[in-house]
Write an enzyme that holds these catalytic residues in place. Structure first.
Site, short mmCIF file in Angstrom:
data_model
loop_
_atom_site.label_atom_id
_atom_site.label_comp_id
_atom_site.label_asym_id
_atom_site.label_seq_id
_atom_site.Cartn_x
_atom_site.Cartn_y
_atom_site.Cartn_z
N HIS A 1 46.41 38.67 48.97
CA HIS A 1 46.94 38.72 47.60
C HIS A 1 48.47 38.53 47.63
CE1 HIS A 1 43.31 41.46 47.01
NE2 HIS A 1 43.10 40.51 46.13
N GLN B 1 30.73 40.90 37.08
CA GLN B 1 30.47 40.04 38.24
C GLN B 1 29.76 40.78 39.38
OE1 GLN B 1 34.86 39.34 38.76
NE2 GLN B 1 34.32 39.19 40.91
O1 PAF Z 1 38.60 37.16 43.34
C1 PAF Z 1 38.67 38.18 42.63
O2 PAF Z 1 39.37 39.15 42.94
C2 PAF Z 1 37.87 38.22 41.34
O3 PAF Z 1 36.66 37.58 41.47
C3 PAF Z 1 38.66 37.70 40.12
C4 PAF Z 1 39.00 36.22 40.26
C5 PAF Z 1 39.95 38.50 39.94
C6 PAF Z 1 37.82 37.87 38.86
O4 PAF Z 1 37.47 39.19 38.64
#
Ligand code: PAF
Length: 314
Positions: free
Chosen positions: A45, A69
């Site tokens: 990140h 998700q």
């Molecule tokens: O990759 C992630 O951390 C997640 O899938 C995202 C893109 C922030 C969507 O919740």
């Protein structure tokens, strides 16, 4: 850094930063760079964020663990959450706004229509092996975030390559002015891709997890001599021998995610545009990774000292 915990706080902060910026530089348009995350931040990140900061006049990073998700029986409740640590990490990055919306901000009752991810991209690989409609949940939350933040550029990691293709496709139809950029996978010195889920690994499992980059490297090295199918078989054996359960180890087109033409010869040209994808379980922990399947990358060596970028980074 301003911390915003609602859509209205975000709007106020963006307006204040834009007008402060336009007073300083009257000729340049504000360029908002956006990095959506689910928190539990790691070097992957931070690398994306530093690229976004260098590229944007205002940078927003969001932290939102998106319930839609996660499928039934997945780790939504257990997903690592540590806002205080994440905010401390963000402080040092040059990000202007940390956006931590509530579920109500992202999913207001009056706005319940989900986005359906393109089936050609979302039904294979993780779409086939994770329960529920994982990529519909990803496309939906990312679309909502794009509408709220209204960025010029949004950044995603290549570790989630399939997600990246789903988002590119969604954005090309619903957010055509938005530029999607990606950052290379950042790896531990032994090649394991950085992931928030690595925090679940016990020391023994962490040792076993090393088999994922080893299996990938084996496939890449053996493909020129054995061909793709036999190289994949050898890669599956590496995973199995280390005690991992292989969900998939496949070669597909990098952009369309369609299967490679079976029986195709493994010449350097024919490998262009192909990508290797893996998902494997160490105990309950699910690890995914991917890399380009080209001859060029097979000659790469270990990362320079101090760098966590590995030879497998595409
Ligand atoms: O990759 C992630 O951390 C997640 O899938 C995202 C893109 C922030 C969507 O919740």
């Amino acid at each position: 850094m301003i911390t915003c915990r609602s859509n209205s706080e975000l709007r106020t902060a963006l307006e204040a930063l834009s007008s402060a910026g336009s007073m300083k530089e009257s000729s340049t348009k504000t360029k908002v760079g956006f990095i959506p995350t689910m928190g539990s931040l790691h070097e992957g990140h931070l690398s994306l964020i530093s690229q976004a900061v260098a590229d944007s006049s205002i940078t927003v990073a969001s932290i939102f663990v998106n319930p839609t998700q996660f499928g039934p029986g997945e780790d939504f409740d257990a997903y690592p959450r540590n806002q205080r640590r994440d905010l401390r990490l963000l402080q040092g990055t040059g990000v202007d706004i940390a956006f931590l919306p509530s579920v109500q901000d992202i999913y207001p009752a009056a706005c319940s229509t989900p986005i359906l991810a393109a089936p050609s991209l979302s039904s294979c690989l993780c779409g086939d092996t994770r329960p529920g409609s994982h990529f519909d949940g990803v496309a939906t939350v990312v679309d909502r975030l794009f509408r709220i933040v209204a960025p010029s550029t949004a950044w995603f990691g290549e570790k989630d390559w399939q997600q990246l293709q789903v988002i590119r496709e969604m954005a090309s139809t619903l957010h055509p002015a938005l530029e999607i950029k990606s950052g290379l996978t950042v790896r531990e010195p032994d090649g394991l891709a950085m992931s928030s889920r690595n925090a679940y690994l016990t020391p023994t499992q962490r040792f076993q997890a090393r088999a994922v980059p080893v299996a990938m490297q084996a496939v890449r090295q053996l493909t020129p001599t054995l061909g793709i199918s036999a190289a994949l078989e050898a890669g599956r054996s590496v995973l199995l021998d280390a005690g991992l359960a292989c969900e998939y180890l496949e070669v597909r087109s990098a952009e369309t995610l369609t299967s490679y033409p079976h029986g195709a010869s493994a010449t350097p040209q024919s490998l262009d545009g192909l990508r290797l994808f893996v998902a494997a379980r160490v105990g309950d922990v699910r690890l995914i990774d991917n890399a380009a399947l080209t001859y060029a990358h097979l000659t790469e060596t270990a990362p320079a000292a101090g760098s966590s970028q590995s030879a497998l980074a595409a």
